[in-house]
Enzyme design. Structure first.
Site, short mmCIF file in Angstrom:
data_model
loop_
_atom_site.label_atom_id
_atom_site.label_comp_id
_atom_site.label_asym_id
_atom_site.label_seq_id
_atom_site.Cartn_x
_atom_site.Cartn_y
_atom_site.Cartn_z
CD GLU A 40 41.59 75.03 75.12
OE1 GLU A 40 40.59 74.79 75.83
OE2 GLU A 40 41.61 75.94 74.27
CD GLU A 69 37.25 74.36 72.41
OE1 GLU A 69 36.18 74.87 72.77
OE2 GLU A 69 37.94 73.64 73.16
#
Ligand SMILES: N=[N+]=NCCCCNC(=O)[C@@H]1[C@H]2[C@H](O)[C@@H](O)[C@H](O)[C@@H](CO)[C@@H]12
Length: 447
Positions: free
Chosen positions: A353, A166
């Site tokens: 995720e 991320e």
């Protein structure tokens, strides 16, 4: 009732991250990370929680892996705590750090579970932060040394590598919004951090190829879907800016070797620009083997002049929310992945995720988390749509295997298939654990 079937080689997994589960924050030679410092700073984390103990997985990993085997997953995504390997960020390697991860990875492999390893899931060595952290281009060299050590050390054991988790969170959430470590609030700094992460990523992929490391390498951006509140031009443009803030800014460099020009212009209006050195963009677009996508939510976007940073407000009309307040928007996952495939081509994708925060606890020894099951089912149904639409989807790794330290929310927010009692560290599989086990075992979903 009908059944949706997934491809026979579809990979089902679960994920965690080092700082969120390991604990042992100052054990066996580990150096400080920016999250040790941030969580020990009063006011930064809900209830003053920190990762000193977390789930104590540093000592309980064998119990955790036994639960993973019961769950039946074929892949476990975890991250390495860089300060366990290089306590000062670079220089001397800590042999006890390497030994720990060898024991851990060997146990995974012994149980037939493929390790998917994230090199950087936010726990930067504090010693590097004191020299500017990701705002200092020299951190790129320290990261390369760390990555090379891990590639050579785990050659043949770890075959799936993720450079960064991320980049949007590492740059924007941590250096512009300021909610995560190190907690800066500076747009120029955030753009510089994002760019340095990209250069580190590209150089690492190139090194991985030059070393001839067996396996595959990718990166795991978090993507977010915004739809315009109306078909008014202003709303369409506002949604486009918000999507680009999360998505194009972190994908265009990887696949096009450039930043989206309309956003470069927008940031310039805000007084920030991207500092690119000659050769950077060529390095950044070094081809990857797969893209990890972290997807949780989305929203409607409506134009609002001079509102926040993008002249855009989020309209949460009609969305059900999880216990962390994020909208439940499963169709956003379909829109994101089909847009990504149309824009960048049939990139091999793993969902690295996806999951929901629900804080259900044990009642009579059982955790009835039906809302998490509903969230997972709705999103996994969208994945089947994606596959039917030509998205090159290789697998789904849910967040998270177990409840853990949820960053600035501390232990107040639970994402796990396994409940953790933070007083006793007792693990209790939730109803969603058994639901997911059935899906993993059968590879199909009753809907
Ligand atoms: N609306 N809204 N939200 C703003 C954007 C938040 C983005 N946070 C994530 O994606 C983090 C990702 C992280 O890898 C994991 O370490 C975290 O535990 C999960 C759960 O939080 C997710």
């Amino acid at each position: 009732m009908s059944v949706i079937q997934f491809p026979k080689d579809f990979v089902w997994g679960a994920a965690t991250a080092s700082y969120q589960i390991e604990g042992a924050w100052n054990e066996d030679g580990k150096g400080l990370s920016i999250w040790d410092v941030f969580s020990h700073t009063p006011g930064k984390v809900v209830n003053g929680d920190n990762g000193d103990i977390a789930c104590d997985s540093y000592h309980r990993y064998e119990e955790d892996i036994a639960l993973m085997k019961e769950l039946g997953i074929k892949a476990y995504r975890f991250s390495i705590a860089w300060p366990r390997i290089y306590p000062q960020g670079s220089g001397e390697v800590n042999p006890k750090g390497l030994e720990y991860y060898h024991r851990f990875v060997d146990k995974l492999i012994e149980n037939g579970i493929e390790p998917y390893c994230t090199l950087y899931h936010w726990d930067l060595p504090q010693a590097l932060q004191e020299k500017g952290g990701w705002n200092n281009r020299e951190t790129i060299d320290a990261y390369l040394q760390y990555a090379e050590t891990m590639f050579k050390e785990f050659q043949g054991k770890i075959k799936y590598w993720i450079t960064f988790n991320e980049p949007w969170c590492v740059s924007m959430l941590s250096n512009y919004i300021g909610a995560h470590a190190p907690g800066n609030q500076d747009l120029q700094l955030a753009l510089d951090v994002a760019h340095h992460l990209f250069v580190a990523h590209g150089k690492t992929v190139r090194m991985f190829r030059e070393l001839g490391i067996e396996g595959q390498i990718g990166i795991a951006p978090n993507l977010y879907w915004y739809e315009p509140y109306s078909n008014r031009k202003e709303d369409v443009e506002a949604a486009r800016r918000k999507r680009a803030w999360y998505n194009e800014w972190f994908l265009d460099p990887l696949f096009k070797g450039s930043y989206p020009q309309f956003m470069v212009d927008w940031y310039k209006k805000k007084g920030a620009e991207v500092n690119i050195q000659p050769g950077d963009m060529e390095i950044i677009k070094e081809p990857i083997d797969f893209l990890g996508i972290n997807y949780y939510s989305g929203s409607l976007a409506r134009y609002k002049e001079n509102f926040e940073d993008f002249d855009c407000e989020e309209i949460d009309e009609g969305y059900e929310k999880t216990d962390i307040g994020w909208n439940i928007y499963p169709e956003g996952l379909y829109k994101t992945l089909t847009w990504l495939t149309e824009t960048y081509g049939p990139v091999p994708i793993y969902i690295t995720e996806n999951g929901a925060c629900y804080n259900d606890g044990p009642v009579d020894g059982r955790v009835r988390d039906q809302k998490r099951i509903d969230y997972l089912q709705k999103h996994i149904i969208q994945l089947n749509r994606c596959i039917q639409s030509g998205v090159n989807l290789k697998g789904y790794i849910t967040w998270s295997f177990m409840d853990n330290f949820e960053w600035a929310e501390g232990y107040s927010k639970r994402f796990g298939l396994v409940h953790v009692d933070y007083n006793t560290l007792k693990r209790t599989p939730k109803d969603s654990f058994y639901w997911y086990r059935h899906l993993v075992r059968t590879n199909w979903l009753d809907i």
